[in-house]
Design an enzyme around this catalytic site. Structure first.
Site, PDB file in Angstrom:
ATOM      1  N   ARG A  65      11.505  11.751  47.208  1.00 29.80           N
ATOM      2  CA  ARG A  65      13.282  11.313  47.562  1.00 29.80           C
ATOM      3  C   ARG A  65      13.684   9.960  47.237  1.00 29.80           C
ATOM      4  NH1 ARG A  65      16.850  12.228  52.426  1.00 29.80           N
ATOM      5  NH2 ARG A  65      19.195  13.377  51.200  1.00 29.80           N
ATOM      6  N   HIS A  69      16.515   8.481  44.674  1.00 33.26           N
ATOM      7  CA  HIS A  69      18.039   7.865  45.314  1.00 33.26           C
ATOM      8  C   HIS A  69      17.649   6.300  45.192  1.00 33.26           C
ATOM      9  CE1 HIS A  69      19.265  11.359  48.803  1.00 33.26           C
ATOM     10  NE2 HIS A  69      18.654  11.221  47.237  1.00 33.26           N
ATOM     11  N   ASN A  96      21.759   9.253  53.107  1.00 42.47           N
ATOM     12  CA  ASN A  96      20.824   8.583  52.945  1.00 42.47           C
ATOM     13  C   ASN A  96      20.202   8.927  54.158  1.00 42.47           C
ATOM     14  OD1 ASN A  96      19.451   7.949  50.312  1.00 42.47           O
ATOM     15  ND2 ASN A  96      20.836   5.631  50.680  1.00 42.47           N
ATOM     16  N   HIS A 194      13.034  20.501  45.186  1.00 42.02           N
ATOM     17  CA  HIS A 194      12.962  20.883  46.783  1.00 42.02           C
ATOM     18  C   HIS A 194      12.582  22.269  46.832  1.00 42.02           C
ATOM     19  CE1 HIS A 194      17.746  19.439  46.602  1.00 42.02           C
ATOM     20  NE2 HIS A 194      16.843  18.513  46.467  1.00 42.02           N
ATOM     21  N   THR A 195      11.270  21.911  46.074  1.00 39.24           N
ATOM     22  CA  THR A 195       9.734  23.622  46.093  1.00 39.24           C
ATOM     23  C   THR A 195       9.015  22.402  47.430  1.00 39.24           C
ATOM     24  OG1 THR A 195       7.653  24.543  45.518  1.00 39.24           O
ATOM     25  CG2 THR A 195       8.397  21.891  44.292  1.00 39.24           C
ATOM     26  N   ASP A 244      11.781  24.997  51.070  1.00 37.94           N
ATOM     27  CA  ASP A 244      11.407  26.047  50.440  1.00 37.94           C
ATOM     28  C   ASP A 244      10.742  27.182  51.434  1.00 37.94           C
ATOM     29  OD1 ASP A 244       9.125  27.939  49.223  1.00 37.94           O
ATOM     30  OD2 ASP A 244       8.438  26.402  47.473  1.00 37.94           O
ATOM     31  N   THR A 247       6.472  28.005  50.534  1.00 34.14           N
ATOM     32  CA  THR A 247       5.599  27.396  50.458  1.00 34.14           C
ATOM     33  C   THR A 247       5.615  25.787  50.407  1.00 34.14           C
ATOM     34  OG1 THR A 247       5.494  27.429  48.379  1.00 34.14           O
ATOM     35  CG2 THR A 247       3.840  28.349  49.170  1.00 34.14           C
TER      36      THR A 247
HETATM   37  C1  HEM Z   1      20.988  17.329  41.873  1.00 35.45           C
HETATM   38  C2  HEM Z   1      21.008  17.522  42.633  1.00 35.45           C
HETATM   39  C3  HEM Z   1      20.265  17.478  44.168  1.00 35.45           C
HETATM   40  C4  HEM Z   1      21.210  17.539  45.125  1.00 35.45           C
HETATM   41  C5  HEM Z   1      22.235  17.858  45.110  1.00 35.45           C
HETATM   42  C6  HEM Z   1      20.488  17.407  46.286  1.00 35.45           C
HETATM   43  C7  HEM Z   1      20.072  17.237  48.207  1.00 35.45           C
HETATM   44  C8  HEM Z   1      19.783  17.166  48.438  1.00 35.45           C
HETATM   45  C9  HEM Z   1      19.883  17.157  49.755  1.00 35.45           C
HETATM   46  C10 HEM Z   1      21.364  17.779  50.448  1.00 35.45           C
HETATM   47  C11 HEM Z   1      18.454  17.617  50.582  1.00 35.45           C
HETATM   48  C12 HEM Z   1      18.205  17.386  52.261  1.00 35.45           C
HETATM   49  C13 HEM Z   1      18.480  15.776  53.153  1.00 35.45           C
HETATM   50  C14 HEM Z   1      18.760  16.363  54.607  1.00 35.45           C
HETATM   51  O1  HEM Z   1      19.515  17.123  54.916  1.00 35.45           O
HETATM   52  O2  HEM Z   1      17.832  16.253  55.019  1.00 35.45           O
HETATM   53  C15 HEM Z   1      17.458  17.162  49.829  1.00 35.45           C
HETATM   54  C16 HEM Z   1      16.107  17.411  50.352  1.00 35.45           C
HETATM   55  C17 HEM Z   1      15.379  16.539  49.088  1.00 35.45           C
HETATM   56  N1  HEM Z   1      16.031  16.416  48.137  1.00 35.45           N
HETATM   57 FE1  HEM Z   1      17.062  16.845  46.704  1.00 35.45          FE
HETATM   58  N2  HEM Z   1      19.040  16.543  45.766  1.00 35.45           N
HETATM   59  C18 HEM Z   1      18.879  16.815  43.900  1.00 35.45           C
HETATM   60  C19 HEM Z   1      18.210  16.849  43.279  1.00 35.45           C
HETATM   61  C20 HEM Z   1      16.494  15.780  43.676  1.00 35.45           C
HETATM   62  C21 HEM Z   1      16.434  15.356  42.685  1.00 35.45           C
HETATM   63  C22 HEM Z   1      16.152  14.771  41.254  1.00 35.45           C
HETATM   64  C23 HEM Z   1      14.446  14.470  43.225  1.00 35.45           C
HETATM   65  C24 HEM Z   1      13.588  14.244  42.864  1.00 35.45           C
HETATM   66  C25 HEM Z   1      13.149  14.532  41.783  1.00 35.45           C
HETATM   67  C26 HEM Z   1      15.117  15.281  45.115  1.00 35.45           C
HETATM   68  C27 HEM Z   1      14.120  15.802  45.496  1.00 35.45           C
HETATM   69  C28 HEM Z   1      14.489  15.648  46.767  1.00 35.45           C
HETATM   70  C29 HEM Z   1      13.043  16.251  48.273  1.00 35.45           C
HETATM   71  C30 HEM Z   1      11.846  15.787  47.873  1.00 35.45           C
HETATM   72  C31 HEM Z   1      14.008  16.514  49.420  1.00 35.45           C
HETATM   73  C32 HEM Z   1      12.847  16.916  50.626  1.00 35.45           C
HETATM   74  C33 HEM Z   1      13.427  15.179  51.099  1.00 35.45           C
HETATM   75  C34 HEM Z   1      12.440  15.102  52.594  1.00 35.45           C
HETATM   76  O3  HEM Z   1      11.675  16.121  52.724  1.00 35.45           O
HETATM   77  O4  HEM Z   1      12.095  13.995  53.386  1.00 35.45           O
HETATM   78  N3  HEM Z   1      16.117  16.019  45.003  1.00 35.45           N
HETATM   79  N4  HEM Z   1      17.906  16.885  48.683  1.00 35.45           N
END
Ligand code: HEM
Ligand SMILES: *[C@@H]1O[C@H](CO)[C@@H](O)[C@H](O)[C@H]1NC(C)=O
Ligand SMILES: *[C@@H]1O[C@H](CO)[C@@H](O)[C@H](O)[C@H]1NC(C)=O
Ligand SMILES: *[C@@H]1O[C@H](CO)[C@@H](O)[C@H](O)[C@H]1NC(C)=O
Ligand SMILES: *[C@@H]1O[C@H](CO)[C@@H](O)[C@H](O)[C@H]1NC(C)=O
Ligand SMILES: *[C@@H]1O[C@H](CO)[C@@H](O)[C@H](O)[C@H]1NC(C)=O
Ligand SMILES: *[C@@H]1O[C@H](CO)[C@@H](O)[C@H](O)[C@H]1NC(C)=O
Ligand SMILES: *[C@@H]1O[C@H](CO)[C@@H](O)[C@H](O)[C@H]1NC(C)=O
Ligand SMILES: *[C@@H]1O[C@H](CO)[C@@H](O)[C@H](O)[C@H]1NC(C)=O
Ligand SMILES: *[C@@H]1O[C@H](CO)[C@@H](O)[C@H](O)[C@H]1NC(C)=O
Length: 349
Positions: A65, A69, A96, A194-195, A244, A247
């Site tokens: 992420r 970002h 962020n 998001h997996t 997810d 898993t």
């Molecule tokens: C399509 C639009 C996207 C939206 C609206 C979105 C939104 C979010 C939100 C709201 C979270 C949770 C943040 C929190 O409250 O802790 C999140 C987590 C995450 N996102 Fe996305 N996301 C998007 C696309 C992506 C993309 C493109 C990637 C990477 C290729 C990604 C990777 C991740 C990962 C790995 C997490 C988990 C982060 C952690 O465990 O610290 N996301 N995302």
């Protein structure tokens, strides 16, 4: 004759240069960029990532992420890492803060690299390598990361609001990605990240109450989330849950299988199956994990190309959390020319 053949040689040389120059000024990223200048760079990043994940597997999501970002705001230039003493940088902004994590892993990788090849490897490249290594360690796939990114030195609080948020509709999600030269399909593919990883209650709880009324979230799932999140609605909270639920530490295609069961955590996740253009992609990736992984790797590489600085643009940051100061970015000239007292003033200012 000798002269004209020398001339012909020069013409050939000029022609070769004419071909070479536009390529150089396009300054594309290339795999193996540090093979000569810092052959251990990628191994050191991998070591830092592997050792961090050994004690906290959740950081894999954090690192993927971070790269996302970074790339979506001012391009992949490590602007997301810059620390601001007055809290006005990208990383301080609600999209962020406090959710972004993994900064210390990047710092550890950078410190290890600076010891063996100082001023050589950019923080933006370290982010791209660390994301790749996180994918490798959780998803059992590998890809070469084209590198040669340079670091920017601007990081603004307001810029982070252009990141896609969890309340966006399918149409808004597609537009946000198109704006970064990514297609609707690539948006669906990359959402598959998001997996793995976690989310904070305020990213989903209130919006999901509307989904409950709409019948677009499993009532049992929402009941579970309501029980998990503190009942003091509106209060800022640090409680998190896995995105997810099946898993959470494996980079697989379960994300796509959960969506049709009304088990998508964020409104934005659920949107992928509510839109007739996007839903077929979800079906295809739910049915074929190999297909998704192939496309995911390609989309990660493409995302890593967004608005990169190359060549002599930007800088190679010495400390990933801080832009170089005039003295730190010099090649030693200022330190040797300035008297000690003056050098001390520069460092302290
Ligand atoms: C399509 C639009 C996207 C939206 C609206 C979105 C939104 C979010 C939100 C709201 C979270 C949770 C943040 C929190 O409250 O802790 C999140 C987590 C995450 N996102 Fe996305 N996301 C998007 C696309 C992506 C993309 C493109 C990637 C990477 C290729 C990604 C990777 C991740 C990962 C790995 C997490 C988990 C982060 C952690 O465990 O610290 N996301 N995302
Ligand atoms: C915050 O600090 C930066 C330097 O780190 C400075 O450029 C900026 O003007 C400051 N902003 C405010 C609002 O104080
Ligand atoms: C993971 O990355 C390592 C190199 O860092 C590579 O040797 C290995 O083959 C990768 N795993 C898979 C399943 O591709
Ligand atoms: C679209 O991208 C440009 C730069 O690539 C950026 O400045 C702008 O804020 C983006 N707009 C949105 C809505 O994301
Ligand atoms: C589905 O998403 C596309 C963008 O890919 C958009 O053009 C279309 O209007 C959306 N359909 C609905 C019903 O919202
Ligand atoms: C999303 O929508 C919910 C419910 O309307 C709201 O409480 C929440 O603040 C919104 N979140 C964001 C990031 O806009
Ligand atoms: C609820 O359904 C309406 C109509 O289909 C839609 O416009 C709205 O976005 C939905 N809201 C949620 C939170 O699902
Ligand atoms: C799944 O996708 C892979 C990669 O594109 C392809 O080779 C394979 O034939 C697909 N499997 C099925 C059952 O369609
Ligand atoms: C910003 O980056 C440039 C290189 O692009 C560098 O020369 C300059 O010193 C940096 N500015 C600041 C304030 O650090
Ligand atoms: C890197 O910069 C940050 C922010 O200015 C600072 O807190 C940290 O101590 C620096 N790290 C090193 C190793 O100098």
């Amino acid at each position: 004759m000798a002269n004209s053949s020398r001339l012909a040689g020069l013409v050939l040389l000029a022609a070769a240069l004419a071909f070479a120059l536009p390529a150089a000024s396009r300054a594309q990223l290339q795999t193996g960029f540090y093979d000569a200048s810092c052959p251990n760079a990628e191994a050191l990043v991998r070591q830092a990532v592997a050792s961090a994940l050994a004690s906290n597997p959740g950081l894999a999501g954090g690192l993927i992420r971070l790269h996302f970002h970074d790339c979506f705001v001012r391009g992949c230039d490590a602007s997301v890492l810059i620390f601001s003493p007055n809290g006005t940088a990208e990383r301080d902004s609600p999209p962020n803060n406090p959710s972004l994590r993994g900064f210390e892993v990047i710092d550890a990788a950078k410190a290890a690299i600076e010891q063996i090849c100082p001023r050589t490897v950019s923080c933006a490249d370290i982010l791209a390598f660390a994301a790749r290594d996180s994918v490798n360690l959780t998803g059992n796939v590998f890809y070469q990361v084209p590198a040669g990114r340079r670091d920017g030195n601007v990081s603004l609080f307001a810029d982070a609001f252009t990141l896609p948020g969890p309340n966006l509709t399918a149409t808004e999600l597609v537009e946000g990605f198109r704006n970064r030269s990514l297609t609707a399909e690539e948006m669906v593919i990359l959402s598959g990240a998001h997996t793995i990883g976690r989310s904070h209650c305020d990213s989903f709880l209130f919006k999901n109450r509307e989904r409950l009324a709409n019948g677009t979230i499993s009532p049992a799932y929402q009941a579970l989330l309501e029980a998990l999140c503190p009942p003091t609605t509106g209060q800022f909270t640090l409680v998190t849950t896995e995105i997810d639920l099946s898993t959470p530490t494996v980079l697989d295609n379960n994300y796509y299988k959960l969506l049709p069961l009304n088990l998508g955590l964020h409104f934005s996740d659920d949107q992928l199956i509510r839109n007739a253009t996007l839903a077929p992609f979800v079906d295809a990736f739910a049915a074929n994990e190999t297909l998704w992984k192939e496309r995911f790797v390609a989309a990660m590489i493409k995302m890593g190309n967004i608005d990169v600085l190359t060549g002599t643009q930007g800088e190679i940051r010495l400390n990933c959390s801080a832009v170089n100061t005039p003295s730190s970015s010099s090649d030693g000239m200022i330190e040797t020319i300035l008297p000690d007292a003056a050098a001390g003033e520069v460092a302290a200012s």
